[in-house]
Design a protein around this motif. Structure first.
Motif, PDB file in Angstrom:
ATOM      1  N   ALA A   1      -3.115   7.216  -4.262  1.00  0.00           N
ATOM      2  CA  ALA A   1      -3.953   6.592  -3.243  1.00  0.00           C
ATOM      3  C   ALA A   1      -3.958   5.083  -3.475  1.00  0.00           C
ATOM      4  O   ALA A   1      -3.771   4.620  -4.597  1.00  0.00           O
ATOM      5  N   ALA A   2      -4.180   4.331  -2.383  1.00  0.00           N
ATOM      6  CA  ALA A   2      -4.197   2.873  -2.506  1.00  0.00           C
ATOM      7  C   ALA A   2      -4.983   2.288  -1.339  1.00  0.00           C
ATOM      8  O   ALA A   2      -5.063   2.885  -0.262  1.00  0.00           O
ATOM      9  N   GLU A   3      -5.581   1.104  -1.587  1.00  0.00           N
ATOM     10  CA  GLU A   3      -6.253   0.329  -0.546  1.00  0.00           C
ATOM     11  C   GLU A   3      -5.739  -1.107  -0.630  1.00  0.00           C
ATOM     12  O   GLU A   3      -5.678  -1.678  -1.728  1.00  0.00           O
TER      13      GLU A   3
ATOM     14  N   TYR B   1       0.823  -1.206   0.000  1.00  0.00           N
ATOM     15  CA  TYR B   1       0.000   0.000   0.000  1.00  0.00           C
ATOM     16  C   TYR B   1       0.862   1.264   0.000  1.00  0.00           C
ATOM     17  O   TYR B   1       0.456   2.290  -0.537  1.00  0.00           O
TER      18      TYR B   1
ATOM     19  N   VAL C   1       3.229   9.385   3.043  1.00  0.00           N
ATOM     20  CA  VAL C   1       1.925   8.763   2.910  1.00  0.00           C
ATOM     21  C   VAL C   1       1.260   8.764   4.287  1.00  0.00           C
ATOM     22  O   VAL C   1       1.914   8.516   5.297  1.00  0.00           O
TER      23      VAL C   1
ATOM     24  N   VAL D   1      -1.819   6.842   6.402  1.00  0.00           N
ATOM     25  CA  VAL D   1      -2.502   5.548   6.297  1.00  0.00           C
ATOM     26  C   VAL D   1      -3.543   5.447   7.411  1.00  0.00           C
ATOM     27  O   VAL D   1      -3.283   5.803   8.563  1.00  0.00           O
TER      28      VAL D   1
ATOM     29  N   ALA E   1       0.535   3.824  -3.129  1.00  0.00           N
ATOM     30  CA  ALA E   1       0.103   5.189  -2.848  1.00  0.00           C
ATOM     31  C   ALA E   1       1.122   6.197  -3.375  1.00  0.00           C
ATOM     32  O   ALA E   1       0.754   7.250  -3.911  1.00  0.00           O
TER      33      ALA E   1
ATOM     34  N   ALA F   1      -4.374   4.221   2.121  1.00  0.00           N
ATOM     35  CA  ALA F   1      -3.210   5.104   2.080  1.00  0.00           C
ATOM     36  C   ALA F   1      -3.443   6.228   1.076  1.00  0.00           C
ATOM     37  O   ALA F   1      -4.065   6.023   0.027  1.00  0.00           O
ATOM     38  N   ARG F   2      -2.921   7.403   1.402  1.00  0.00           N
ATOM     39  CA  ARG F   2      -3.022   8.561   0.506  1.00  0.00           C
ATOM     40  C   ARG F   2      -1.692   9.311   0.512  1.00  0.00           C
ATOM     41  O   ARG F   2      -1.118   9.569   1.573  1.00  0.00           O
ATOM     42  N   ARG F   3      -1.205   9.648  -0.673  1.00  0.00           N
ATOM     43  CA  ARG F   3       0.075  10.339  -0.805  1.00  0.00           C
ATOM     44  C   ARG F   3      -0.084  11.818  -0.430  1.00  0.00           C
ATOM     45  O   ARG F   3      -1.069  12.458  -0.778  1.00  0.00           O
TER      46      ARG F   3
END
Length: 576
Positions: free
Chosen positions: A146-148, A137, A176, A178, A141, A164-166
């Motif tokens: 962004a990632a899940e 993640y 990031v 989280v 991100a 997660a978000r950058r």
């Protein structure tokens, strides 16, 4: 002739037996198919309802990284690294935020993959100082903003979804943020429904289940390549990932349905026991067949009556009537039981709707409490003014001031009455409302705020049309919009706010405009979402509540271009 009667006596019972058997097979097929369809529809409806519950929970948590990206301490902590004052301040902010929102843990990782701050920094399982460059993640991100990613925790060993978000800086990514979400609470809510509910990922792996024994099992065999990839990523640790016994088709006594979720590739599967429904279907088929047999026997009895003595025929009819009465009573009892089950289902569904309405009452109460504070403060100011006028023997001004205070207390009573009515499955009366009275009430509520802030306010002239709304809730919308506008222009040169009224056929548009800095384009329509706000001390609830109120009036609340150069919100209502 006697030689002919014997074959006839054998053929008639044989024909009845064959007709009965054929009827039973047809009836059993129909009742079984009907029972399966009903059970499948009920299970699918429950699965969709549970999926909406999970989607709404995840949507709430997806807002947290966006809100956290606006924290100044977050950027300072990511820039400064572990042990800085900014990182410790961020620790102290993240801990209560995780507790209030229900997130398992919230933490910040710098661009090198090192955790600089976390909500669990003060616990033995603190993430601070851990290197998470290897986590998918984090890499996703950094690359995609962004990632899940669902996985077992590296420190806690507890499963959850990592959102997660950058966070970007002027020269590139700073790191990031989280948010980890665990599904134990949602699984407990699912367990209130009969059967087993399982959350399935794209590989067919059970991520969460109301039966903890089924967690981390699979619906289908995993290929060696897939198992190798999962083992290499550490996503599920050393879990063996065996096949689940609840996979579709494994047990004919179980019925399984699936529905999709907003999260890409995820599905929700419900498995409910079907043996009871099959028994009911078989019993209903037998009951129908017994009724047919009775009818056929009745016909046979009638034919026999014509060929036998009247006394014997009367006895046969009496016996048949008693049998029909008994079977009819059984059928009536069965129908009553089914009707009672249907009534219980409808009552449970209504209670669930009421529980959902009461759950939303929390956010509405926050908004109403915010609005009640303003007239309370105004009442205090009016009381102080009344004391001042009384000291100077200005009784006429004392009376006018007290009348205004009485009107405001009545207004507070109306607001609390609206809240009680909402809790009793009521949303308040919607009727023709004089717009002049609403504007005057709004002017009274925000007048002191405008004067204290030194903001010039342009009010519309008297003589405005009536609209279809609720007076107290419409004033709540206008007060919220005007207060937001005052916040936006405070501290600027020549601050100015305007309330404009425009008629367009059967519609009336109320525009609240200001000459402030405008709305951040990044936010856009998200300003109406819960917990999204551009104010440091804001809760992000006011605009969402205002839009909901306008929807109840069959109107709308939208962002528009401000004629004063800042921000503007347009509330559209139907003319009375």
């Amino acid at each position: 002739m006697p030689l002919l009667r014997r074959p006839v006596r054998l053929i008639v019972p044989l024909a009845i037996l064959m007709a009965t058997a054929l009827f039973y097979l047809v009836a059993l097929s129909w009742t079984t198919r009907r029972a399966r369809d009903e059970a499948q529809d009920a299970a699918l409806a429950t699965a969709r309802q549970q999926a909406r519950l999970l989607d709404s929970e995840l949507a709430k948590y997806r807002l947290l990284p966006i809100v956290l990206s606006e924290y100044g301490d977050l950027r300072d902590a990511l820039t400064g690294g572990v042990g800085t004052d900014a990182a410790r301040r961020l620790d102290r902010k993240l801990a209560p935020l995780a507790q209030r929102t229900g997130a398992a843990v919230i933490y910040a990782i710098d661009a090198r993959g090192m955790t600089v701050a976390a909500s669990n920094a003060a616990t033995p399982s603190s993430f601070v100082g851990h290197d998470y460059r290897f986590r998918p993640y984090f890499r996703l991100a950094v690359r995609n903003a962004a990632a899940e990613y669902f996985a077992l925790g590296n420190v806690s060993g507890r499963p959850g979804l990592f959102m997660a978000r950058r966070i970007d800086g002027t020269t590139g990514p700073l790191g990031v943020v989280v948010v980890k979400v665990e599904f134990d609470a949602v699984a407990r809510a699912w367990a209130n429904d009969p059967g087993t509910t399982m959350l399935i990922d794209p590989h067919g792996i059970v991520l969460a289940s109301t039966d903890r024994r089924e967690r981390f099992r699979t619906l289908r065999p995993l290929s060696p390549a897939t198992r190798t990839g999962i083992r290499a990523s550490g996503q599920f640790g050393r879990e063996p990932l065996p096949l689940t016994s609840l996979r579709p088709g494994a047990d004919p006594r179980l019925l399984s349905v699936t529905t999709t979720l907003d999260t890409s590739g995820w599905q929700l599967m419900r498995t409910v026991p079907f043996a009871g429904a099959l028994r009911e279907a078989t019993g209903l088929a037998r009951l129908a067949t017994a009724t047919l047999v009775l009818v056929l026997v009745l016909l046979a009895g009638l034919l026999t009556w014509r060929a036998t003595r009247a006394a014997r025929g009367a006895a046969v009819r009496t016996a048949l009537r008693e049998a029909v009465t008994e079977r009819t009573a059984e059928l009536s009892a069965e129908m009553e039981r089914r009707a009672e089950a249907d009534r219980r289902f409808r009552a449970a569904r209504e209670e669930l709707a009421q529980a959902n309405r009461l759950a939303s009452l929390g956010s509405i109460t926050a908004g109403l409490a915010h609005e009640i504070n303003q007239p309370v403060a105004t009442i205090r100011t009016l009381a102080e003014n009344a004391q001042h006028h009384l000291d100077h023997h200005r009784l006429d001004r004392v009376r006018a001031t007290l009348e205004s205070a009485v009107a405001l207390t009545a207004r507070i009573g109306s607001i609390t009455q609206e809240m009680r009515r909402f809790a009793r499955r009521g949303t308040g009366r919607i009727e023709p409302v004089a717009l002049d009275e609403v504007i005057e009430g709004t002017r009274l509520l925000v007048g002191d705020r405008l004067r204290a802030a030194g903001v010039a306010m342009d009010w519309p002239r008297h003589g405005q049309p009536s609209v279809i709304a609720g007076r107290v809730r419409l004033e709540q919308v206008l007060v919220n919009l005007v207060n937001n506008a005052v916040d936006a222009v405070t501290g600027r040169d020549h601050p100015r706010v305007a309330l404009l009224v425009e008629e367009d056929g059967e519609w009336v548009r109320l525009t609240v405009a200001d000459n402030g800095g405008g709305i951040d384009p990044v936010l856009g329509e998200e300003v109406f979402s819960p917990f999204v706000t551009g104010k440091p001390e804001g809760l992000g609830l006011g605009l969402g509540i205002a839009r909901d109120i306008m929807a109840q009036f069959e109107g709308s609340l939208k962002i528009a271009a401000s004629p004063l150069g800042g921000a503007a919100f347009v509330a559209t209502l139907r003319r009375a």
